[in-house]
Write a protein that holds these residues in place. Structure first.
Motif, mmCIF file in Angstrom:
data_model
loop_
_atom_site.group_PDB
_atom_site.id
_atom_site.type_symbol
_atom_site.label_atom_id
_atom_site.label_comp_id
_atom_site.label_asym_id
_atom_site.label_seq_id
_atom_site.Cartn_x
_atom_site.Cartn_y
_atom_site.Cartn_z
ATOM 1 N N ILE A 96 0.786 -1.236 0.000
ATOM 2 C CA ILE A 96 0.000 0.000 0.000
ATOM 3 C C ILE A 96 0.816 1.283 0.000
ATOM 4 O O ILE A 96 0.237 2.371 -0.088
ATOM 5 N N CYS A 97 2.130 1.196 0.078
ATOM 6 C CA CYS A 97 2.933 2.419 0.008
ATOM 7 C C CYS A 97 2.893 2.966 -1.420
ATOM 8 O O CYS A 97 2.990 2.198 -2.385
ATOM 9 N N PRO A 98 2.767 4.281 -1.601
ATOM 10 C CA PRO A 98 2.768 4.848 -2.960
ATOM 11 C C PRO A 98 4.147 4.875 -3.614
ATOM 12 O O PRO A 98 4.273 5.309 -4.757
ATOM 13 N N ALA A 99 5.170 4.415 -2.909
ATOM 14 C CA ALA A 99 6.521 4.264 -3.450
ATOM 15 C C ALA A 99 7.192 5.580 -3.824
ATOM 16 O O ALA A 99 7.537 5.818 -4.982
ATOM 17 N N PRO A 100 7.421 6.467 -2.847
ATOM 18 C CA PRO A 100 8.217 7.662 -3.138
ATOM 19 C C PRO A 100 9.649 7.321 -3.542
ATOM 20 O O PRO A 100 10.310 8.125 -4.207
ATOM 21 N N CYS A 101 10.111 6.121 -3.192
ATOM 22 C CA CYS A 101 11.440 5.672 -3.614
ATOM 23 C C CYS A 101 11.537 5.606 -5.137
ATOM 24 O O CYS A 101 12.570 5.953 -5.724
ATOM 25 N N GLU A 102 10.457 5.171 -5.771
ATOM 26 C CA GLU A 102 10.472 5.059 -7.230
ATOM 27 C C GLU A 102 10.461 6.429 -7.893
ATOM 28 O O GLU A 102 11.052 6.610 -8.957
ATOM 29 N N ALA A 103 9.795 7.395 -7.253
ATOM 30 C CA ALA A 103 9.821 8.764 -7.792
ATOM 31 C C ALA A 103 11.224 9.338 -7.746
ATOM 32 O O ALA A 103 11.584 10.192 -8.565
ATOM 33 N N ALA A 104 12.049 8.851 -6.794
ATOM 34 C CA ALA A 104 13.419 9.350 -6.639
ATOM 35 C C ALA A 104 14.446 8.521 -7.394
ATOM 36 O O ALA A 104 15.642 8.867 -7.395
ATOM 37 N N ILE A 116 10.767 -0.933 -7.606
ATOM 38 C CA ILE A 116 11.228 -1.180 -6.238
ATOM 39 C C ILE A 116 10.129 -1.812 -5.384
ATOM 40 O O ILE A 116 10.362 -2.772 -4.650
ATOM 41 N N LYS A 117 8.936 -1.270 -5.476
ATOM 42 C CA LYS A 117 7.833 -1.765 -4.647
ATOM 43 C C LYS A 117 7.518 -3.224 -4.973
ATOM 44 O O LYS A 117 7.270 -4.028 -4.061
ATOM 45 N N SER A 118 7.522 -3.587 -6.238
ATOM 46 C CA SER A 118 7.217 -4.968 -6.614
ATOM 47 C C SER A 118 8.315 -5.920 -6.135
ATOM 48 O O SER A 118 8.027 -7.069 -5.772
#
Length: 487
Positions: A96-104, A116-118
């Motif tokens: 359920i995290c919107p994955a701010p890591c992927e935006a970065a 990353i989230k997957s």
């Protein structure tokens, strides 16, 4: 990285999911984690960028390049250990995290970012399937007693960290089950509650005592989910425990002050979502709010509004319309302008894919009905001029409305809880406590700490976990003079 050229050779892969018309018939998760071969390829896309902005984009500072590489090389157990070193509950964030890591992600500057989230979802599911997620009880007990108030992700993270270093931790939750808004805010089709139950069993084996159905304080607002059977005063907690950590959620919803708000059929989102999760768990709910056969209007364009859309469609609503006050965002962000920060762009959720009319720059003017029941919503178009929102002339329109759900965010934690503890509050009504320097996470009341939404206001599950972990370190240092817990 194990595959230096992987980011040039492989494309981002979306996790497989059940077709919308099939998944509308149930409330179970419908997204499938990657296979071993798929995860290997996705891990190979991590590009050895030198400065991994994903680490700072992630609130818990996950060591993302490391476990991407470990997945690529097939070292799944080590990848799980690396993931757990910064995140107590990756099965929550991986869903359920919107994955701010992927935006970065550095690759995201001109390509699809690393999934990353997957990969995180894959690692933790692999860990549970392989039996690698086990209790970590302390070798030595300290004799110190700590009360954690609030059974959401912040409270769970704080409790687990403190128990693992030997403290006796009791976690108090006002509802009948642990999980906070994860339990009664997030629909089961996004995250099944068995994931919370598994962690509760692990934490019990590590020494955490759970007390559900216990409200700390009194005079709790009637519009907020509260299935408590007993109450306990903050003074009693301060007397019985060496430290108290308050970690409740930002549950006070933003209201809609328009004529007709009092009509029957107008509800806050949590009054609609929470009872459905109880029904899914096998409970009987009296007077459950149902969308079956109704024309539903959801006011609020965020995740909570999306959850209302998905639940309404599963009820069999006649129609679902979602309004957002702000203008429609662009389909693609301006990456050179916003990277590595969280971008404003059009986001279409899985619930939207299942069926929903969406509209932007719409303000509700009033609600009308007969015999005390809502029948229609009157709205108007709005635009921004000179920094102010103004109504577009001659833009008023109306829609049939049998059920109106208010999903406009949350303004603060429940004030009666903070007032009961007597802690100082900031301008937004949150518990006042810093996150750095001496005495961080401490409130103005002796030996009372605050973390998560209770301290920072409405936020993400990953921020709740971060604050719970960091607060646990400060509590440990307060009690023992020093702490070996990671920050």
């Amino acid at each position: 990285m194990g595959k230096i050229t992987g980011f040039m050779e492989y494309q981002r892969l979306k996790e497989a999911s059940e077709e919308p018309q099939k998944r509308l018939k149930h409330y179970k998760e419908f997204t499938v984690h990657l296979s071993d071969a798929e995860a290997k390829i996705q891990g190979a896309r991590c590009m050895d960028c030198g400065i991994p902005f994903c680490n700072n984009g992630c609130p818990v500072n996950n060591i993302i390049p490391d476990w991407n590489d470990l997945v690529y090389t097939g070292n799944y157990k080590q990848a799980l250990d690396t993931l757990h070193s910064t995140n107590n509950f990756p099965e929550f964030t991986g869903r359920i995290c919107p994955a701010p890591c992927e935006a970065a992600c550095t690759l995201g500057i001109n390509e699809d970012p690393v999934g990353i989230k997957s990969i995180e979802h894959f690692i933790i599911d692999k860990g549970w399937e392989s039996g690698w997620v086990v209790p970590q009880p302390p070798a030595v007990k300290t004799g110190k007693k700590i009360a954690v108030v609030g059974g959401g992700p912040a409270g769970m993270a704080a409790a687990q960290q403190l128990a693992r270093v030997g403290h006796d931790v009791t976690l108090f939750e006002k509802n009948d089950r642990i999980g906070g808004l994860l339990r009664y805010g997030i629909p089961d089709f996004k995250m099944e509650k068995s994931h919370i139950d598994l962690r509760v069993k692990q934490m019990e084996a590590e020494g955490v005592t759970f007390r559900t159905g216990v409200l700390v304080g009194k005079d709790f607002p009637a519009n907020i989910l509260n299935w408590s059977k007993e109450t306990i005063s903050p003074d009693q907690l301060k007397k019985d425990f060496d430290a108290v950590v308050i970690t409740g959620g930002a549950e006070q919803p933003r209201d809609l002050p328009v004529p007709g708000r009092e009509l029957k059929g107008v509800h806050f989102a949590m009054e609609f979502l929470g009872p459905q999760n109880k029904v899914n768990a096998g409970d009987k709910v009296k007077d459950q709010i149902m969308a079956t056969g109704k024309h539903v209007i959801v006011i609020g364009g965020g995740d909570t509004g999306s959850d209302c859309v998905g639940t309404s469609n599963r009820h069999g609503a006649a129609s679902v319309t979602q309004f957002e006050l702000l203008p429609q965002p662009p389909e693609e962000e301006n990456k050179p302008l916003v990277w590595p920060y969280w971008p404003t762009k059009l986001r279409t959720s899985t619930s939207h894919e299942e069926g929903c009319e969406r509209d932007w720059a719409v303000a509700t003017k009033r609600l009308e009905g007969k015999n005390g029941k809502v029948e229609k919503l009157i709205a108007a178009r709005v635009e921004w001029k000179d920094g102010k929102m103004v109504e577009v002339p001659d833009s008023e329109f109306e829609l049939k409305a049998d059920l109106v759900l208010l999903a406009m965010g949350f303004v603060s934690p429940v004030q009666s809880v903070l007032d009961a503890f007597g802690v100082d509050k900031d301008q937004r009504g949150n518990a006042k406590a810093t996150t750095d320097g001496e005495g961080c996470y401490r409130t103005s009341v002796d030996k009372v700490f605050a973390a998560g939404d209770m301290r920072r206001g409405q936020s993400l599950v990953v921020w709740a976990i971060r604050e719970g972990r960091q607060c646990a370190r400060e509590v440990d240092a307060f009690l023992m003079g020093e702490s070996l817990l990671p920050r």
